[in-house]
Scaffold this active site. Structure first.
Site, short mmCIF file in Angstrom:
data_model
loop_
_atom_site.label_atom_id
_atom_site.label_comp_id
_atom_site.label_asym_id
_atom_site.label_seq_id
_atom_site.Cartn_x
_atom_site.Cartn_y
_atom_site.Cartn_z
N SER A 1 29.22 22.26 -7.88
CA SER A 1 28.80 23.02 -6.69
C SER A 1 29.06 24.51 -6.94
CB SER A 1 29.64 22.58 -5.49
OG SER A 1 29.44 23.44 -4.39
N TYR B 1 38.53 22.08 -2.68
CA TYR B 1 37.16 21.69 -3.05
C TYR B 1 36.74 22.46 -4.31
CZ TYR B 1 32.11 20.77 -2.61
OH TYR B 1 30.79 20.40 -2.85
N1 LIG Z 1 25.17 18.96 0.22
C1 LIG Z 1 25.41 20.14 -0.34
O1 LIG Z 1 25.07 21.21 0.21
C2 LIG Z 1 26.08 20.23 -1.68
C3 LIG Z 1 26.23 21.50 -2.26
C4 LIG Z 1 26.87 21.60 -3.47
C5 LIG Z 1 27.34 20.46 -4.11
N2 LIG Z 1 27.19 19.24 -3.52
C6 LIG Z 1 27.72 18.06 -4.22
O2 LIG Z 1 26.73 17.07 -4.24
C7 LIG Z 1 27.34 15.78 -4.24
C8 LIG Z 1 26.66 14.90 -3.22
O3 LIG Z 1 26.82 15.47 -1.95
P1 LIG Z 1 25.97 14.99 -0.70
O4 LIG Z 1 25.58 16.22 0.02
O5 LIG Z 1 24.92 14.04 -1.14
O6 LIG Z 1 27.11 14.25 0.16
P2 LIG Z 1 27.11 12.86 0.95
O7 LIG Z 1 25.80 12.64 1.62
O8 LIG Z 1 28.34 12.89 1.78
O9 LIG Z 1 27.27 11.79 -0.21
C9 LIG Z 1 28.47 11.64 -0.90
C10 LIG Z 1 28.59 10.23 -1.37
O10 LIG Z 1 29.85 10.10 -2.05
C11 LIG Z 1 30.45 8.89 -1.64
N3 LIG Z 1 31.90 8.90 -1.78
C12 LIG Z 1 32.79 9.73 -1.20
N4 LIG Z 1 34.04 9.35 -1.52
C13 LIG Z 1 33.93 8.27 -2.32
C14 LIG Z 1 34.86 7.41 -2.95
N5 LIG Z 1 36.18 7.58 -2.79
N6 LIG Z 1 34.40 6.40 -3.70
C15 LIG Z 1 33.08 6.21 -3.85
N7 LIG Z 1 32.14 6.96 -3.27
C16 LIG Z 1 32.56 7.98 -2.50
C17 LIG Z 1 30.06 8.76 -0.18
O11 LIG Z 1 30.26 7.45 0.25
P3 LIG Z 1 30.53 7.11 1.79
O12 LIG Z 1 29.23 7.37 2.49
O13 LIG Z 1 30.92 5.67 1.75
O14 LIG Z 1 31.62 8.02 2.26
C18 LIG Z 1 28.59 9.17 -0.26
O15 LIG Z 1 27.80 8.08 -0.65
C19 LIG Z 1 28.83 16.01 -3.99
O16 LIG Z 1 29.51 15.87 -5.22
C20 LIG Z 1 28.90 17.45 -3.51
O17 LIG Z 1 30.12 18.08 -3.86
C21 LIG Z 1 26.56 19.10 -2.33
#
Ligand SMILES: NC(=O)c1ccc[n+]([C@@H]2O[C@H](COP(=O)([O-])OP(=O)(O)OC[C@H]3O[C@@H](n4cnc5c(N)ncnc54)[C@H](OP(=O)(O)O)[C@@H]3O)[C@@H](O)[C@H]2O)c1
Length: 323
Positions: free
Chosen positions: A162, A187
């Site tokens: 990120s 984070y």
């Molecule tokens: N969205 C943004 O703006 C953004 C920006 C920069 C980077 N990112 C990165 O992109 C990635 C995906 O983010 P997203 O926006 O798609 O978030 P999201 O919709 O919250 O998806 C995250 C996923 O990770 C899973 N997860 C969390 N803790 C876990 C654990 N202990 N064991 C197994 N699975 C786990 C969650 O499962 P549950 O649903 O069961 O909790 C969910 O399926 C992350 O690494 C984030 O840091 C996102």
């Protein structure tokens, strides 16, 4: 084809950009016979990644801490298998990888998309700070344990970091925030670890044909923001009074947010490359110490810090495929 030379941290003019979607990146790409593991592949960017890879013919394994929720989210997508795995529980990671390795299948793509962001201070396992432990150590153990299948598949590993990595380098003197917790620094540290992990994995894996990339997917409103109140999101200028995303900030859709990880995992333009940080479907530029929050900080791509973090992570998790 692989090369033992480091890949320059500079754009290659991929032809894709911030607006590209995962489906556009995969247009004309046939992934039949390829097997992908996508953590978090049932929510946000991970869900769109699973959808796009499966539509291109890949078999996709989605390890989930909530398998029932994953099955529901993935209903109707062909070629997907849901497995139980909680990244914050290293025994669960071990059990998933043991089951997978017993199936005798090779892995061609790993996308480490699962993550948590800015949670209240949480301790897991032996008192580890939860963001570092989940976002980094869980994936470290997963990839190391899957190594025999990755090597056999000459896999690409994609570590979803990120722009949050700009918040903090690795805090070598206090990685667990024993001197006081800051959710954004925590984070940031975990996301810097995601980049350094790709740097060192690529160095270790490239002679075996395994390459690794890290990336910033863009800003996308997803369940990732679950730990932030509406008020905090308004204060940060992300949403307006009605709770709608502020248009000028350039939020991506989840399909656009999934594009860079799908591109890093599959683009033939990246053959023979690795160990670099990407954004907007291209290799990103290095950012000077006081530069903007685009590109990658020196502390996140420093090979010495990457090796040091690997050694620490191996000691903490008790796993190291290269020892
Ligand atoms: N969205 C943004 O703006 C953004 C920006 C920069 C980077 N990112 C990165 O992109 C990635 C995906 O983010 P997203 O926006 O798609 O978030 P999201 O919709 O919250 O998806 C995250 C996923 O990770 C899973 N997860 C969390 N803790 C876990 C654990 N202990 N064991 C197994 N699975 C786990 C969650 O499962 P549950 O649903 O069961 O909790 C969910 O399926 C992350 O690494 C984030 O840091 C996102």
């Amino acid at each position: 084809m692989t090369t033992s030379k480091a890949t320059p941290q500079h754009g290659i003019g991929s032809g894709f950009g911030a607006d590209s979607t995962a489906a556009e990146v995969l247009d004309g790409v046939d992934l039949t016979g390829r097997l992908a593991v996508v953590t978090g592949g049932y929510s946000g960017l991970g869900l769109e990644t699973t959808r796009a890879l499966a539509a291109a013919g890949a078999r996709v394994i989605v390890p989930a801490r909530r398998p029932d929720a994953a099955r529901e989210a993935l209903a109707g997508i062909d070629g997907v298998e849901v497995e139980q795995m909680d990244l914050s529980d290293l025994d669960s990671v071990r059990d998933f990888t043991a089951r997978f390795l017993a199936s005798g299948r090779d892995v061609h793509i790993v996308i480490d998309s699962a993550g948590i962001m800015a949670c209240p201070e949480t301790r897991i396992g032996p008192g580890w700070e939860a963001q570092f432990a989940t976002n980094h150590l869980g994936h470290f153990a997963l990839v190391n344990r899957l190594w025999p299948a990755l090597k056999a598949g000459k896999a690409r590993v994609v570590s979803v970091s990120s722009a949050g990595h700009h918040n903090s380098p690795i805090r070598w003197d206090d990685p667990w925030f024993e001197r006081g917790y800051d959710k954004w620094e925590a984070y940031g540290q975990s996301k810097t670890a995601n980049v350094l992990f790709a740097v060192h994995l690529d160095a270790l894996g490239r002679d075996a044909g395994v390459r690794a990339f890290a990336l910033h997917p863009g800003g996308i409103l997803t369940p990732l923001q679950r730990h932030l109140s509406q008020e905090e999101m308004r204060e940060r200028g992300w949403i307006d009074e009605k709770g709608e995303p502020v248009p000028d900030l350039g939020f991506k859709t989840p399909q656009q947010g999934a594009a860079t990880q799908v591109w890093a995992a599959t683009s033939s333009r990246l053959d023979g490359m690795g160990g670099v940080y990407c954004e907007d479907c291209d290799i990103a530029e290095p950012t000077p110490a006081e530069g903007p929050r685009t590109g990658v900080r020196d502390y996140a791509r420093d090979p010495e810090q990457a090796a040091r973090l690997w050694e620490l992570s191996a000691r903490l998790t008790g796993v190291d495929a290269f020892a």
